[in-house]
Design an enzyme around this catalytic site. Structure first.
Site, PDB file in Angstrom:
ATOM      1  N   GLU A 179       4.738  10.053   2.944  1.00 44.14           N
ATOM      2  CA  GLU A 179       4.196   9.656   2.335  1.00 44.14           C
ATOM      3  C   GLU A 179       3.664  10.755   1.336  1.00 44.14           C
ATOM      4  O   GLU A 179       3.681  11.857   2.065  1.00 44.14           O
ATOM      5  CB  GLU A 179       2.670   8.387   2.024  1.00 44.14           C
ATOM      6  CG  GLU A 179       2.282   8.104   0.828  1.00 44.14           C
ATOM      7  CD  GLU A 179       0.993   7.136   0.459  1.00 44.14           C
ATOM      8  OE1 GLU A 179       1.047   6.557  -0.209  1.00 44.14           O
ATOM      9  OE2 GLU A 179       0.439   7.295   2.194  1.00 44.14           O
ATOM     10  N   LYS A 217       5.509   0.895  -3.667  1.00 46.30           N
ATOM     11  CA  LYS A 217       4.595   0.837  -3.189  1.00 46.30           C
ATOM     12  C   LYS A 217       4.113  -0.602  -3.452  1.00 46.30           C
ATOM     13  O   LYS A 217       3.767  -0.375  -4.656  1.00 46.30           O
ATOM     14  CB  LYS A 217       3.472   2.252  -2.594  1.00 46.30           C
ATOM     15  CG  LYS A 217       1.978   1.192  -1.966  1.00 46.30           C
ATOM     16  CD  LYS A 217       1.770   2.620  -1.356  1.00 46.30           C
ATOM     17  CE  LYS A 217       0.807   2.643  -0.868  1.00 46.30           C
ATOM     18  NZ  LYS A 217       0.160   3.655  -0.231  1.00 46.30           N
ATOM     19  N   CYS A 237       2.411   3.299   3.819  1.00 46.25           N
ATOM     20  CA  CYS A 237       1.228   3.369   4.067  1.00 46.25           C
ATOM     21  C   CYS A 237       0.120   1.947   3.804  1.00 46.25           C
ATOM     22  O   CYS A 237       0.262   1.192   4.599  1.00 46.25           O
ATOM     23  CB  CYS A 237       0.473   4.523   3.328  1.00 46.25           C
ATOM     24  SG  CYS A 237      -0.864   5.152   3.776  1.00 46.25           S
TER      25      CYS A 237
END
Length: 277
Positions: free
Chosen positions: A40, A114, A155
């Site tokens: 990330e 995300k 994540c």
């Protein structure tokens, strides 16, 4: 198929980070990897909105994206850029935390923004409000590749198992979880959650990570957990990157996916999945 998870210690200067990333890509290719994955925010780890505004670019002008696309084409390998922080035209000037899957011809074949923003209070001294600076994505993304079918996440998505089940039901064989995990929550939850996602879906889970203390010219210094992990479909850890920057290799056998799912058939295919391919 050999994959390589790159573990980085990115600073808040994309120009400094890029040569280190490209060097690890070279190491990955030299080690026989056909699929190279970065963590990330590969291009910039920074808690400072002002710093981000000064150094980040829109997607079409991002030098890290351009260089890694060129590297994929030059080496003839697939690269998952775990994510880049990029500018958008979002109201309020919020950025995107965007993952890119690059083909061996150097083309972007999938993008994933995300979905789940890291808005948490780890402790009295460690608080994150990702949604203040980043606009969340709205769609799950599944990508068909010669290496296997890839479900893309980032994540904090890791804590939302319905996303991974949906991707697996839609045909995902490999789930990617590039991360910059907090050391506190990482020590407690990183490995158990990754293993759970693999066990629940019968997929390979590949999770390249940021590590260490990240150099910052502005704002509070950030630390991340490291331990890039690869998890097999039965749930065992098959690669661990430790706590230092580097490259960790893992050999994937897609036959293991069906073997795991046939033993415990808890995932059924859902052809009605409407995410982009």
């Amino acid at each position: 198929m050999r994959a390589a998870l790159l573990q980085l210690n990115s600073s808040d200067d994309p120009a400094v980070n890029l040569p280190a990333t490209l060097d690890l890509v070279d190491q990955a290719v030299a080690g026989g990897a056909r699929f190279v994955l970065t963590p990330e925010v590969t291009n910039c780890v920074s808690p400072s909105r002002a710093r981000q505004m000064a150094v980040l670019q829109v997607e079409d002008k991002d030098p890290t994206l351009a260089a890694l696309s060129k590297a994929a084409r030059h080496h003839g390998v697939w690269i998952l850029i775990g994510s880049l922080a990029v500018k958008t035209d979002s109201t309020g000037g919020r950025f995107a935390n965007r993952s890119f899957l690059i083909s061996d011809a150097g083309q972007i074949v999938a993008r994933y923004d995300k979905i789940h923003m890291f808005d948490v209070t780890i402790s009295d001294s460690e608080t994150y409000r990702e949604s203040a600076g980043y606009k969340p994505g709205e769609r799950a993304v599944l990508a068909q590749t010669p290496l296997g079918t890839v479900g893309m996440t980032i994540c904090y998505d890791l804590r939302f198992p319905h996303l991974y089940r949906s991707l697996a039901q839609a045909g995902a064989q490999i789930l990617t979880v590039p991360s910059a995990f907090s050391p506190v929550s990482g020590a407690a939850h990183w490995e158990p959650l990754l293993r759970a996602r693999a066990i629940e879906t019968g997929c390979y889970v590949l999770a390249p990570a940021q590590c260490g203390t990240h150099a910052a010219s502005e704002g509070k210094v950030r630390k991340t957990h490291g331990h890039s992990l690869a998890i097999a479909p039965w749930g065992e850890v098959i690669a661990d990157g430790g706590t230092d920057p580097g490259c960790v290799f893992v050999d994937l056998d897609l036959a293991e996916i069906e073997a795991a799912r046939s033993r415990i058939p808890s995932v059924t295919t859902n052809p009605a999945f409407d995410g982009p391919v």
